[in-house]
Design an enzyme around this catalytic site. Structure first.
Site, PDB file in Angstrom:
ATOM      1  N   LYS A  24     -18.370   1.061 -13.372  1.00  0.00           N
ATOM      2  CA  LYS A  24     -17.976  -0.605 -13.299  1.00  0.00           C
ATOM      3  C   LYS A  24     -16.964  -0.242 -14.291  1.00  0.00           C
ATOM      4  O   LYS A  24     -16.629   0.179 -15.356  1.00  0.00           O
ATOM      5  CB  LYS A  24     -18.627  -2.063 -13.807  1.00  0.00           C
ATOM      6  CG  LYS A  24     -20.031  -2.165 -13.054  1.00  0.00           C
ATOM      7  CD  LYS A  24     -20.623  -3.096 -13.032  1.00  0.00           C
ATOM      8  CE  LYS A  24     -21.725  -2.977 -11.839  1.00  0.00           C
ATOM      9  NZ  LYS A  24     -23.016  -4.259 -11.948  1.00  0.00           N
ATOM     10  N   TYR A  75     -20.029  -7.487  -2.435  1.00  0.00           N
ATOM     11  CA  TYR A  75     -20.825  -8.177  -2.661  1.00  0.00           C
ATOM     12  C   TYR A  75     -20.981  -9.667  -1.929  1.00  0.00           C
ATOM     13  O   TYR A  75     -21.803 -10.562  -2.510  1.00  0.00           O
ATOM     14  CB  TYR A  75     -20.716  -8.609  -4.739  1.00  0.00           C
ATOM     15  CG  TYR A  75     -20.958  -7.924  -5.304  1.00  0.00           C
ATOM     16  CD1 TYR A  75     -22.135  -7.554  -5.728  1.00  0.00           C
ATOM     17  CD2 TYR A  75     -19.725  -6.865  -6.468  1.00  0.00           C
ATOM     18  CE1 TYR A  75     -21.976  -6.112  -6.585  1.00  0.00           C
ATOM     19  CE2 TYR A  75     -19.673  -5.690  -6.566  1.00  0.00           C
ATOM     20  CZ  TYR A  75     -21.772  -5.483  -7.556  1.00  0.00           C
ATOM     21  OH  TYR A  75     -21.120  -5.058  -8.042  1.00  0.00           O
ATOM     22  N   ASN A 130     -21.880  -4.811 -16.976  1.00  0.00           N
ATOM     23  CA  ASN A 130     -23.233  -3.854 -17.428  1.00  0.00           C
ATOM     24  C   ASN A 130     -23.392  -2.525 -16.750  1.00  0.00           C
ATOM     25  O   ASN A 130     -23.917  -2.526 -17.063  1.00  0.00           O
ATOM     26  CB  ASN A 130     -24.814  -4.907 -16.352  1.00  0.00           C
ATOM     27  CG  ASN A 130     -25.109  -4.525 -15.228  1.00  0.00           C
ATOM     28  OD1 ASN A 130     -23.368  -4.898 -14.073  1.00  0.00           O
ATOM     29  ND2 ASN A 130     -25.266  -5.462 -14.211  1.00  0.00           N
ATOM     30  N   HIS A 172     -23.292  -0.325 -11.296  1.00  0.00           N
ATOM     31  CA  HIS A 172     -24.086  -0.866 -10.161  1.00  0.00           C
ATOM     32  C   HIS A 172     -24.875   0.734  -9.805  1.00  0.00           C
ATOM     33  O   HIS A 172     -25.098   2.320 -10.302  1.00  0.00           O
ATOM     34  CB  HIS A 172     -23.391  -0.734  -8.704  1.00  0.00           C
ATOM     35  CG  HIS A 172     -23.812  -0.671  -7.042  1.00  0.00           C
ATOM     36  ND1 HIS A 172     -24.010  -2.134  -7.601  1.00  0.00           N
ATOM     37  CD2 HIS A 172     -24.125  -0.263  -6.485  1.00  0.00           C
ATOM     38  CE1 HIS A 172     -24.937  -1.975  -6.226  1.00  0.00           C
ATOM     39  NE2 HIS A 172     -25.006  -1.107  -5.210  1.00  0.00           N
ATOM     40  N   GLU A 174     -23.833   0.991   1.126  1.00  0.00           N
ATOM     41  CA  GLU A 174     -22.605   1.011   0.557  1.00  0.00           C
ATOM     42  C   GLU A 174     -21.657   2.904  -0.102  1.00  0.00           C
ATOM     43  O   GLU A 174     -21.313   2.155   0.098  1.00  0.00           O
ATOM     44  CB  GLU A 174     -23.759   0.880  -0.706  1.00  0.00           C
ATOM     45  CG  GLU A 174     -23.793  -0.924  -1.372  1.00  0.00           C
ATOM     46  CD  GLU A 174     -25.359  -0.641  -1.647  1.00  0.00           C
ATOM     47  OE1 GLU A 174     -25.234  -2.154  -1.934  1.00  0.00           O
ATOM     48  OE2 GLU A 174     -25.267  -0.137  -3.015  1.00  0.00           O
TER      49      GLU A 174
HETATM   50  P1  IDP Z   1     -28.267  -5.218  -9.823  1.00  0.00           P
HETATM   51  O1  IDP Z   1     -27.250  -4.297 -10.277  1.00  0.00           O
HETATM   52  O2  IDP Z   1     -29.003  -4.923 -11.550  1.00  0.00           O
HETATM   53  O3  IDP Z   1     -28.889  -5.185  -8.461  1.00  0.00           O
HETATM   54  P2  IDP Z   1     -27.883  -7.477  -8.605  1.00  0.00           P
HETATM   55  O4  IDP Z   1     -28.530  -9.146  -9.186  1.00  0.00           O
HETATM   56  O5  IDP Z   1     -27.689  -6.829  -7.511  1.00  0.00           O
HETATM   57  O6  IDP Z   1     -27.687  -6.752 -10.234  1.00  0.00           O
HETATM   58  O7  IDP Z   1     -26.996  -8.609  -9.373  1.00  0.00           O
HETATM   59  C1  IDP Z   1     -25.436  -8.058  -9.278  1.00  0.00           C
HETATM   60  C2  IDP Z   1     -24.363  -7.657 -10.505  1.00  0.00           C
HETATM   61  O8  IDP Z   1     -23.916  -9.429 -10.433  1.00  0.00           O
HETATM   62  C3  IDP Z   1     -24.739  -7.180 -11.228  1.00  0.00           C
HETATM   63  O9  IDP Z   1     -24.939  -6.130 -11.437  1.00  0.00           O
HETATM   64  C4  IDP Z   1     -24.229  -7.937 -12.051  1.00  0.00           C
HETATM   65  O10 IDP Z   1     -23.074  -7.277 -12.287  1.00  0.00           O
HETATM   66  C5  IDP Z   1     -23.816  -9.261 -12.097  1.00  0.00           C
HETATM   67  N1  IDP Z   1     -25.020 -10.311 -11.829  1.00  0.00           N
HETATM   68  C6  IDP Z   1     -25.847 -10.518 -11.888  1.00  0.00           C
HETATM   69  N2  IDP Z   1     -26.798 -11.593 -12.179  1.00  0.00           N
HETATM   70  C7  IDP Z   1     -25.569 -12.094 -13.010  1.00  0.00           C
HETATM   71  C8  IDP Z   1     -25.781 -13.556 -14.213  1.00  0.00           C
HETATM   72  O11 IDP Z   1     -26.403 -13.386 -13.852  1.00  0.00           O
HETATM   73  N3  IDP Z   1     -24.717 -13.961 -14.459  1.00  0.00           N
HETATM   74  C9  IDP Z   1     -23.655 -13.198 -14.892  1.00  0.00           C
HETATM   75  N4  IDP Z   1     -23.756 -11.564 -13.724  1.00  0.00           N
HETATM   76  C10 IDP Z   1     -24.544 -11.768 -13.128  1.00  0.00           C
HETATM   77 MG    MG Z   2     -28.109  -5.341  -6.740  1.00  0.00          MG
END
Ligand code: IDP
Ligand code: MG
Length: 138
Positions: A10, A50, A113, A116, A127
């Protein structure tokens, strides 16, 4: 298709200079890179990728973040790729990610984070196809 997963490095991790370390971490863990590209997502493409999160409160911020700079997109191959990759990246929130995972080592926040990782074989296939045509995949 259970042996592939899709990943993005990312914008935060690219901007912080972690492409090389993250790719090394991934290949050392036994994943083979079968497709890879460096690109800057448009708002339209990030929103489409997304789309399943469209109703979540962080959706607009997530799209802004994912379009804030270039990313690396890649398809990875390994036995049990989806689950094993989720293990090496760690929890969504880097504060909760196990020590030594990619998010523990390289991520800044629950949004920024670092990486992905697909959450199912079906999503991995979708994807991978979203980013790569058949002739771009080894
Ligand atoms: P993942 O990437 O671990 O599968 P997902 O729940 O699919 O997590 O969420 C997609 C992306 O959305 C996350 O990787 C992160 O960048 C962002 N995200 C998820 N939860 C939050 C939140 O509570 N606040 C802000 N961004 C979030
Ligand atoms: Mg996810």
């Amino acid at each position: 298709m259970s042996n592939i997963t899709f990943t993005m490095i990312k914008p935060d991790a690219v901007a912080n200079g972690h492409i090389g370390n993250i790719l090394n971490h991934i290949t050392t863990a036994g994943f083979k890179i079968v497709a890879m590209k460096y690109l800057h997502l448009s708002t339209e493409k990030a929103g489409e990728f997304y789309g399943i999160h469209r109703e979540r409160p962080f959706f607009n911020d997530l799209v802004s973040f994912m379009t804030s700079g270039p990313i690396v997109a890649a398809v990875l191959q390994k036995d049990n790729a989806v689950a094993d990759f989720r293990t090496i990246i760690g929890a969504t929130d880097p504060k909760k990610a196990d020590a030594g995972t990619i998010r523990n080592l390289y991520a800044d926040s629950i949004e920024a984070n670092a990486v992905h990782g697909s959450d199912s074989d079906e999503n991995a296939a979708n994807e991978a196809s979203f980013f790569f045509s058949a002739f771009e995949r080894y």
